[in-house]
Write an enzyme that holds these catalytic residues in place. Structure first.
Site, PDB file in Angstrom:
ATOM      1  N   THR A 190     -79.521   5.456   1.548  1.00 57.03           N
ATOM      2  CA  THR A 190     -78.907   6.262   2.591  1.00 57.03           C
ATOM      3  C   THR A 190     -78.518   7.606   1.980  1.00 57.03           C
ATOM      4  O   THR A 190     -78.003   7.656   0.871  1.00 57.03           O
ATOM      5  CB  THR A 190     -77.691   5.540   3.228  1.00 57.03           C
ATOM      6  OG1 THR A 190     -77.118   6.373   4.238  1.00 57.03           O
ATOM      7  CG2 THR A 190     -76.637   5.165   2.217  1.00 57.03           C
ATOM      8  N   HIS A 249     -71.766  -8.622  -5.718  1.00 56.81           N
ATOM      9  CA  HIS A 249     -71.374  -9.233  -6.989  1.00 56.81           C
ATOM     10  C   HIS A 249     -71.824 -10.677  -7.109  1.00 56.81           C
ATOM     11  O   HIS A 249     -71.801 -11.238  -8.208  1.00 56.81           O
ATOM     12  CB  HIS A 249     -69.854  -9.136  -7.188  1.00 56.81           C
ATOM     13  CG  HIS A 249     -69.430  -7.870  -7.848  1.00 56.81           C
ATOM     14  ND1 HIS A 249     -69.491  -7.687  -9.197  1.00 56.81           N
ATOM     15  CD2 HIS A 249     -68.956  -6.716  -7.327  1.00 56.81           C
ATOM     16  CE1 HIS A 249     -69.056  -6.474  -9.502  1.00 56.81           C
ATOM     17  NE2 HIS A 249     -68.728  -5.860  -8.376  1.00 56.81           N
TER      18      HIS A 249
END
Length: 191
Positions: free
Chosen positions: A111, A163
Site C-alpha cells: 500500500t 507475529h
C-alpha cells in the site's frame, strides 16, 4: 532508485511511465522469495501456507473504498510488465470494471500513501496474508559525509506482519534486504 527513475523518464519507449511505486513492486516481488514466512497465508488451524510465487496485492483507492487487486506471479514478470499490469489493475478497480477473480489470491500486499505526502503509517494486514508493506513519501534528510553535511532523498517503509508467522528479527531482515535491493536496484535487475 531516483537516479534509475530519472534514466527511465529520459528513455524512449514505454519506460517513461514506470514509477517509483512500480520499482518497489518489482523489488518486493524478488525480495519476498528469500522470506517465505512473509509470502504466506495464515490458515484457520494456525498453520502457515507458504507460496513458491509472489502474488502481490496492490492497494487501490476507489470511489467505493479500498480494493486490493492481485498482480499474479509478480516474481516472474519484468519491471515493464509489472508497471503496465499494476496500472491496468488500478484503472479497472477505480472504474468498477475489475474482474472479481483479480481481487483474491494475494500472498502479500503493498500500500502506497507516499504519493499523498504521508511520512509514516501503520498498514493493516489483509487476512489471511502474513504481511503488508506501506510505502511512505520521499523526504529530504541530512547526513554527515566526511565532515560535510549533505542533503539526500529518503523513503521510509512501514511493515506490518503477523507475529504468529514470524518474529521481529526475520521481518527486519526482509526490510534490510529490500532496502539493499532498492539502493542497488540495477544490480537486482540482472539477478
Amino acid at each position: 532508485i531516483l537516479a534509475y527513475r530519472k534514466q527511465l523518464k529520459n528513455a524512449e519507449g514505454d519506460y517513461a511511465g514506470i514509477t517509483l511505486g512500480d520499482i518497489v513492486l518489482y523489488a518486493v516481488s524478488r525480495t519476498l522469495l528469500n522470506h517465505p514466512d512473509l509470502n504466506a497465508n495464515m490458515l484457520d488451524d494456525s498453520s502457515i501456507r507458504r507460496f513458491k510465487h509472489v502474488n502481490l496485492g496492490v492497494a487501490v483507492d476507489t470511489p467505493r473504498g479500498l480494493m486490493v487487486p492481485t498482480l499474479m506471479n509478480a516474481n516472474l514478470k519484468s519491471l515493464n510488465d509489472i508497471s503496465a499490469e499494476a496500472k491496468k489493475l488500478a484503472t479497472d478497480a477505480q472504474a468498477g470494471t475489475i474482474n472479481p477473480d483479480l481481487l483474491k489470491g494475494g500472498t502479500f500486499t503493498i500500500t502506497n500513501l507516499g504519493t499523498m505526502g504521508i511520512e509514516s503509517f501503520t498498514p493493516v494486514i489483509n487476512p489471511p496474508q502474513t504481511g503488508i508493506l506501506g510505502v511512505n513519501t520521499l523526504e529530504t534528510r541530512v547526513k554527515n559525509v566526511n565532515g560535510e553535511m549533505k542533503m539526500y532523498q529518503a523513503m521510509t517503509l512501514s511493515l506490518t506482519f503477523d507475529h504468529r508467522a514470524l518474529d521481529g528479527a526475520p521481518a527486519a531482515r526482509f526490510l534490510q534486504e529490500l532496502c539493499k535491493n532498492l539502493e542497488n536496484f540495477t544490480m537486482l535487475l540482472i539477478k
